[in-house]
Design an enzyme around this catalytic site. Structure first.
Site, short mmCIF file in Angstrom:
data_model
loop_
_atom_site.label_atom_id
_atom_site.label_comp_id
_atom_site.label_asym_id
_atom_site.label_seq_id
_atom_site.Cartn_x
_atom_site.Cartn_y
_atom_site.Cartn_z
N ASP A 50 30.01 40.67 34.62
CA ASP A 50 31.36 41.13 34.28
C ASP A 50 31.65 41.05 32.79
O ASP A 50 32.48 41.80 32.26
CB ASP A 50 32.40 40.32 35.04
CG ASP A 50 32.42 40.65 36.52
OD1 ASP A 50 31.88 41.71 36.88
OD2 ASP A 50 32.95 39.85 37.31
N HIS A 53 35.29 46.48 41.81
CA HIS A 53 34.13 46.89 41.03
C HIS A 53 33.21 47.80 41.85
O HIS A 53 32.97 47.56 43.03
CB HIS A 53 33.33 45.66 40.58
CG HIS A 53 34.08 44.77 39.65
ND1 HIS A 53 33.59 43.55 39.22
CD2 HIS A 53 35.30 44.90 39.07
CE1 HIS A 53 34.47 42.99 38.41
NE2 HIS A 53 35.52 43.79 38.31
N ASP A 69 30.07 47.96 41.73
CA ASP A 69 28.84 47.32 42.20
C ASP A 69 29.03 46.58 43.52
O ASP A 69 28.07 46.04 44.07
CB ASP A 69 28.26 46.38 41.12
CG ASP A 69 29.08 45.12 40.89
OD1 ASP A 69 30.21 45.02 41.42
OD2 ASP A 69 28.60 44.21 40.17
N CYS A 97 26.72 40.28 40.39
CA CYS A 97 27.86 39.83 39.59
C CYS A 97 27.49 38.64 38.72
O CYS A 97 28.02 38.48 37.62
CB CYS A 97 29.02 39.42 40.50
SG CYS A 97 29.57 40.69 41.64
#
Length: 675
Positions: A359, A480, A482, A657
């Site tokens: 991030d 997000h 992802d 992440c």
């Protein structure tokens, strides 16, 4: 229509008069004129304007280094005799070679009355110099002489125009900051991050009295580049936002080396193109400003920041060490070592408990024909990892860039788990050899949704070479992209597969287990202090199924966008069995993964680091892991399952992440893209 006549003494040189730079000059029958001529240009003299009264004819004489054309074309019989003067009679003059001394060439125009009696003559003393401001316009890594396309930019393998890098690394770690923010060049090695530019001159030892060479740029270009000059072992600053013009010494037959440095990346108000001009100024008289008689211009395009997809070779992996992620860290170390890459651990004194390496930053690179280096894009999230990209990564041949919007504009969608890039694709005949950037935003009709801040979006769009795609990700609690998609390499089809989270695939797998008599198989059995749940209980939960129907519709929306924008077929997509649940916060319901989200994985070549899902155990094997191994095994990929449940999953994140990968750059050169 008139035709030009080449003087018979200089036939075969007509092409010399087709230069792009034509300059009007005066002839004066009352006094001898001295003129400085720049090779490759054309002088244009109006003969009628300088002729004495009652002139009917004229003739021209010159030294061997001078060439001329009379326009309009005289009668052929007039070649060796005076030519009739017309209202529009013009003399076009060029020279073949640079002078060795001042006024070493001459041209004279003789004026005649009707009876061919000489009335007067105008004499022009000429000094020829060769002046060329040169760059690597053909993009082969070398500065060629006077490329005809150096003043324009064209994309593609047959294109032209020089490239300049933003000098955003730091040659010294002492008082670390990007080199373009320093007042001077601290190390000679810094010039490799800049683009060479050469002033080449040839002619007499010095210019005639009062003439000057001046290097200059516009105010807007001054905000985006700086220019340094080589002076012995030093590199004084010549041009920047505060100094827009500078007199440059003329050294006779010699070369002067400059280095051009990018200061700003392309952005909303900067298309990446900059112009540098070299002008020759002519004196008029004391107290009167000089006038430009020749200008040579070169064009640079600032190299864009380029992201690297999962299909490129890894170089090094980054993770954080926290007080509770030892098991995760140990598994990552084992995976990375087995794959033969380097693992970089950011310890707690630096991360201050912030574990979300993905991030905080995105790795990319910048590239030119003569040099390239990685550049980290620092996200505006400003978590406790905020100092890491600047204080640790920025260094020699490792650049740094960020965008800093107002804090009130920053949301979770500005973290870079929400920033991905596809492998190269072809869409409706248009090739994207560097892939396409993918970001998540709010649904188009949402009035209060979260979005990636406009400042970051503008930066990504302005890089041009990886045209972004906006997906709908605000339906997720973290938000997000992802969390529901990833790319893995493949040896067939387009060279990759798109992985999508799929509640439908999850329910299909669980229903098959139930039908095969495994409805009592439990999820989360191996996790201490975590309530387990059976396949039957999941399938009986109508609320959970309704929530996953909603999630599937959100993913299907994005699936259609990705198919359209990446030119994908259904065979290019693999659905992974992943369920979600809705969480409520301040009246808003958004989704999070029900069990560790296997799509949120790390790709290390042919090896995948996948969140261990702790799914239903059938004959001692996790059914979710078995499905993942089967799907990825068909692509020749090896799966390693990593326990991130307590240290990441329960905090609404997973393996991807908590990690980041710097990858090797593309072999393809961005300037060869066909626009």
């Amino acid at each position: 229509m008139t035709r030009d006549l080449l003087s018979p003494a200089h036939t075969g040189c007509l092409q010399d008069f087709s230069s792009r730079y034509t300059r009007t000059c005066r002839l004066d029958a009352e006094q001898v004129q001295s003129l400085l001529y720049v090779l490759g240009t054309t002088l244009k003299a109006n003969l009628n304007r300088s002729a004495p009264p009652k002139t009917k004819y004229f003739s021209v004489k010159c030294t061997d280094n001078v060439q001329y054309i009379i326009s309009p074309l005289p009668q052929a019989s007039s070649y060796l005799s005076p030519v009739r003067l017309k209202d529009n009679s013009v003399l076009l003059i060029t020279m073949k070679e640079a002078s060795t001394q001042e006024n070493d060439n001459k041209l004279s125009v003789w004026y005649y009355a009707a009876n061919k009696k000489v009335l007067d003559k105008a004499i022009l003393h000429l000094t020829a110099v060769d002046i060329s401001l040169d760059v690597d316009a053909d993009r082969d890594g070398f500065v060629e002489k006077n490329n005809p396309n150096k003043n324009a930019w064209k994309w593609g393998p047959r294109g032209h125009g020089a490239v300049v890098l933003v000098n955003c690394d730091s040659e010294t770690l002492y008082r670390r900051k990007p080199d373009y923010k320093r007042e001077r060049i601290l190390k000679s090695s810094d010039v490799k991050d800049m683009s060479p530019m050469v002033l080449r001159t040839k002619g007499p030892p010095k210019l005639p009295e009062g003439y000057k060479l001046v290097l200059h740029i516009s105010q807007s270009d001054g905000e985006n580049i700086r220019v340094f000059i080589t002076s012995g072992e030093r590199y004084p600053l010549v041009l920047n936002s505060e100094v827009l013009s500078k007199e440059i010494p003329y050294l006779g037959t010699d070369e002067i080396m400059f280095y051009v440095e990018g200061v700003s990346f392309p952005d909303k108000d900067f298309d990446g193109l900059v112009h540098i001009n070299l002008s020759l100024l002519e004196p008029i008289g004391e107290g009167i400003p000089e006038t430009p008689i020749f200008t040579d211009t070169v064009v640079f395009r600032v190299a864009p920041w380029i992201m690297t997809p999962n299909t490129l070779e890894p170089v090094e992996v980054f993770v954080c060490s926290t007080k509770d992620n030892y098991k995760f860290l140990s598994s990552m170390q084992s995976l990375v070592d087995r794959c033969g890459y380097k693992l970089n651990i950011c310890y707690e004194y630096m991360n201050r408990g912030d574990r979300w390496m993905q991030d905080e930053l995105e790795f990319g690179y910048i590239d030119s024909p003569h040099h390239s280096f990685p550049v980290v894009l620092d996200s505006p999230r400003n978590g406790k990892l905020d100092d890491f990209p600047y204080d640790v990564l920025l260094g020699p041949d490792f650049g740094y860039v960020t965008r800093v919007p107002s804090r009130k504009d920053v949301s979770s969608l500005d973290s870079f788990g929400n920033l991905e890039v596809s492998p190269p694709v072809t869409v409706n005949g248009k090739h994207y050899p560097l892939g396409r950037i993918i970001i998540g935003v709010a649904f188009p009709t949402a009035s209060k949704g979260r979005n990636m801040t406009k400042m970051v979006q503008n930066f990504l769009w302005a890089q041009t070479v990886q045209e972004p795609i906006a997906l709908y990700s605000d339906w997720l609690e973290v938000g997000h992209v992802d969390e529901f998609m990833s790319f893995v390499p493949a040896k067939d089809r387009k060279g990759f597969r798109l992985l999508l989270a799929s509640p439908d695939a999850g329910y299909k797998l669980f229903k098959n287990l139930q039908n095969d008599g495994h409805g009592d198989a439990m999820l989360f059995e191996e996790i201490p202090d975590q309530d387990s749940i059976s396949v039957n209980e999941i399938l009986d939960d109508k609320q959970l199924q309704a929530e996953n129907n909603y999630v599937q519709s959100c993913i299907d929306w994005n699936r259609d966008v990705l198919k359209r924008e990446l030119g994908l077929d259904d065979e290019d997509i693999i659905d992974l069995p992943i369920l979600f649940k809705l969480l409520e916060y301040r009246g808003q319901y958004r989704a999070a993964a029900y069990y560790p989200d296997m799509v949120n994985l790390i790709v290390l070549g042919r090896n995948l680091g996948i969140p261990k899902p702790f799914g239903p155990q059938v004959n001692g094997v996790c059914a979710l892991e078995q499905e993942m191994v089967s799907l990825m095994g068909n692509l020749g990929l090896t799966c390693t399952f990593i326990d991130d449940f307590a240290s990441y999953h329960k905090l609404l994140g997973e393996v991807h992440c908590g990690s980041n990968v710097r990858r090797a750059p593309f072999d393809f050169k961005w300037w060869n893209i066909e626009m």
